[in-house]
Design an enzyme around this catalytic site. Structure first.
Site, short mmCIF file in Angstrom:
data_model
loop_
_atom_site.label_atom_id
_atom_site.label_comp_id
_atom_site.label_asym_id
_atom_site.label_seq_id
_atom_site.Cartn_x
_atom_site.Cartn_y
_atom_site.Cartn_z
N ASP A 187 -6.86 -5.44 -6.56
CA ASP A 187 -6.51 -6.33 -5.44
C ASP A 187 -7.71 -7.21 -5.10
O ASP A 187 -8.32 -7.07 -4.04
CB ASP A 187 -6.08 -5.48 -4.23
N ASP B 69 -15.83 -1.17 -4.38
CA ASP B 69 -15.94 -2.43 -3.62
C ASP B 69 -17.41 -2.81 -3.58
O ASP B 69 -18.29 -1.96 -3.75
CB ASP B 69 -15.39 -2.27 -2.20
N SER B 70 -17.69 -4.09 -3.34
CA SER B 70 -19.08 -4.53 -3.28
C SER B 70 -19.58 -4.61 -1.84
O SER B 70 -20.70 -5.05 -1.60
CB SER B 70 -19.24 -5.89 -3.97
N CYS C 149 -4.03 -13.13 -4.73
CA CYS C 149 -3.77 -13.81 -3.45
C CYS C 149 -4.27 -15.24 -3.51
O CYS C 149 -4.53 -15.86 -2.49
CB CYS C 149 -4.40 -13.05 -2.29
N PHE D 83 -11.49 -3.15 -5.67
CA PHE D 83 -11.53 -4.04 -4.50
C PHE D 83 -10.86 -3.30 -3.33
O PHE D 83 -9.91 -3.78 -2.72
CB PHE D 83 -10.81 -5.37 -4.79
N ARG E 2 0.84 -1.20 0.00
CA ARG E 2 0.00 0.00 0.00
C ARG E 2 0.87 1.25 0.00
O ARG E 2 0.62 2.20 -0.72
CB ARG E 2 -0.93 -0.01 1.23
N1 SAH Z 1 -7.12 -3.80 -1.14
C1 SAH Z 1 -7.75 -4.06 0.12
C2 SAH Z 1 -8.10 -5.52 0.32
C3 SAH Z 1 -9.01 -6.09 -0.72
S1 SAH Z 1 -9.75 -7.58 -0.27
C4 SAH Z 1 -6.84 -3.56 1.24
O1 SAH Z 1 -5.68 -3.19 0.96
O2 SAH Z 1 -7.28 -3.51 2.39
C5 SAH Z 1 -10.92 -7.84 -1.50
C6 SAH Z 1 -12.14 -6.93 -1.48
O3 SAH Z 1 -12.89 -7.22 -2.65
C7 SAH Z 1 -13.11 -7.10 -0.32
O4 SAH Z 1 -13.28 -5.85 0.31
C8 SAH Z 1 -14.45 -7.55 -0.97
O5 SAH Z 1 -15.56 -6.91 -0.36
C9 SAH Z 1 -14.28 -7.06 -2.38
N2 SAH Z 1 -14.97 -7.78 -3.45
C10 SAH Z 1 -15.06 -9.12 -3.64
N3 SAH Z 1 -15.64 -9.39 -4.82
C11 SAH Z 1 -15.93 -8.20 -5.41
C12 SAH Z 1 -16.51 -7.82 -6.65
N4 SAH Z 1 -16.88 -8.72 -7.54
N5 SAH Z 1 -16.63 -6.50 -6.93
C13 SAH Z 1 -16.24 -5.57 -6.02
N6 SAH Z 1 -15.67 -5.88 -4.84
C14 SAH Z 1 -15.51 -7.17 -4.53
#
Ligand code: SAH
Length: 395
Positions: A299, A249-250, A339, A227, A211
């Protein structure tokens, strides 16, 4: 002592010190070994291989504690392992009291099925193996002693628990916590972590250094953070002078916390857009609107937990990376992560290369990312290296 006897010729991975015994390799489990008992894993000829915790009904029948026959698996053993894990971090990667860190990283710290994260003075543990479940009280007592945490919170509620035959367990186990929302600092920004309801143990600590590194590239740029969860990358981008950040994000709760984070840090709210959407669809929308960005972060969650699901995952990665390449201005950067344990680094790179090709861009890899080093990878356990990322620049 209970015995796990392997089929003939199936001792090879243990001789290489891989800490898992799959049920397919087991000829028989002698004695009345039950859930979490300590056993000797022996080759078909009876030769000692390892001391392990047994889980007779699981796909992973035993997880190794130690390679030495004379080691005693008792409360002192767990205290020593925890002390070593915590001590390694204190020596190599000292973190301030108000910061967060991973204190124990499962197999790679010699404690299969145990994750321990520290969020300031609150410690969160996650137990996902029969063996650590058996020694739960000893682990908790040692953690309290070694960390002097204000509160110990348990988040043994991950999906993987079911595979191991454990029932979900979450809640306060020691100390007091007036609210489950804990304040931490990360690379100079204020963050709130909900240890009761947040993902995993509350936050994605494996991305901490990434980050910061990605944020440092954001000055003057229009950033798209896909995400975003609670805005970890967004905040670092803002801290380093991003012109604008769109976070997608969703999870509505995650986005809500993200907005709060911007206020807490007194960053310009008018530079931020928070979008509650499915990234796959939203990237298409941005493309149709001819939107362009200078820095895009992808991510996503784990698309492929195992190698068996890698093909479907590959299609998912290809799709979002292709769309992201198309949304970049000339000279733009894509920080793209996976991941998925089931997608190794070389496969991930091939997928991203395929996406660049189909997007009709020339991309160079200008940096590569891994988990933050308080998530060590045991050399004998390549599965520990699940997080990988590429920083790509297009012409
Ligand atoms: N980058 C973040 C961690 C991401 S984890 C950090 O540094 O803290 C993955 C995220 O993707 C989660 O918050 C989850 O809610 C979201 N997510 C999962 N599937 C999704 C989709 N299809 N569209 C949007 N968000 C999604």
């Amino acid at each position: 002592m209970h015995k796990v006897v392997l089929k003939a010729g199936r001792e090879k991975s243990l001789l290489r010190r891989h800490p898992w015994v799959f049920s397919g390799a087991v000829a028989r489990i002698d004695g009345k070994a039950s859930f979490g008992d300590t056993a000797h894993v022996v080759a078909n000829d009876g030769g000692f291989l390892a001391l392990a915790a047994v889980n007779p009904d699981a796909n992973i029948s035993a997880r190794v504690w130690d390679w030495n026959e004379t080691t005693q698996i008792n409360t002192a053993f767990f205290h020593r392992r925890l002390e070593t894990a915590i001590g390694m971090r204190r020596t190599l990667f000292p973190r301030k009291p108000d910061e967060a860190e991973r204190l124990v990283h499962g197999e790679s710290d010699g404690l299969p099925g145990l994750i321990v994260d520290r969020y300031a003075d609150v410690v969160v543990l996650q137990i996902s193996s029969a063996g650590c479940h058996r020694w739960r009280e000893a682990i908790i007592a040692s953690l309290q002693q070694l960390t002097s945490a204000r509160a110990l919170y348990e988040r043994s509620d991950a999906d993987v628990l079911e595979l191991e035959g454990l029932t979900a367990r979450a809640g306060l186990v020691r100390g007091e916590l007036e609210t489950p929302v804990v304040h931490i600092m990360e690379s100079g920004v204020h963050l709130q972590v909900d240890v009761a309801k947040g993902h995993k143990t509350g936050f994605y600590l494996d991305q901490r250094d990434n980050r910061l590194q990605v944020g440092e590239l954001a000055a003057g740029r229009d950033v798209l953070n896909c995400f975003s969860y609670t805005g970890g990358f967004t905040l670092q981008a803002l801290a380093h002078g991003a012109a604008s950040v769109t976070s997608v994000d969703s999870s509505a709760e995650a986005l809500q916390l993200g907005r709060e984070h911007v206020r807490m840090n007194a960053f310009a709210e008018d530079r931020c857009e928070w979008v509650d959407a499915d990234v796959f669809q939203y990237l298409r929308k941005l493309r149709d609107q001819d939107r362009q960005f200078d820095l895009i972060i992808l991510d996503p969650p784990k698309f492929a937990p195992t190698a068996a699901t890698a093909e479907r995952a590959a299609r998912g990665y290809k799709d979002i990376n292709l769309l992201a390449f198309k949304l970049l201005r000339p000279g733009g950067l894509l920080a793209t992560f996976s991941c998925s344990g089931g997608v190794p680094a070389d496969l991930f790179r091939k997928i991203v290369a395929g996406a660049a090709l189909d997007a009709n861009v020339d991309a160079q890899v200008v940096n590569q990312f891994h988990s933050t080093p308080d998530h060590p990878v045991l050399l004998a356990f390549p599965e520990g290296e699940y997080l990988k990322g590429l920083l790509c620049r297009i012409n």
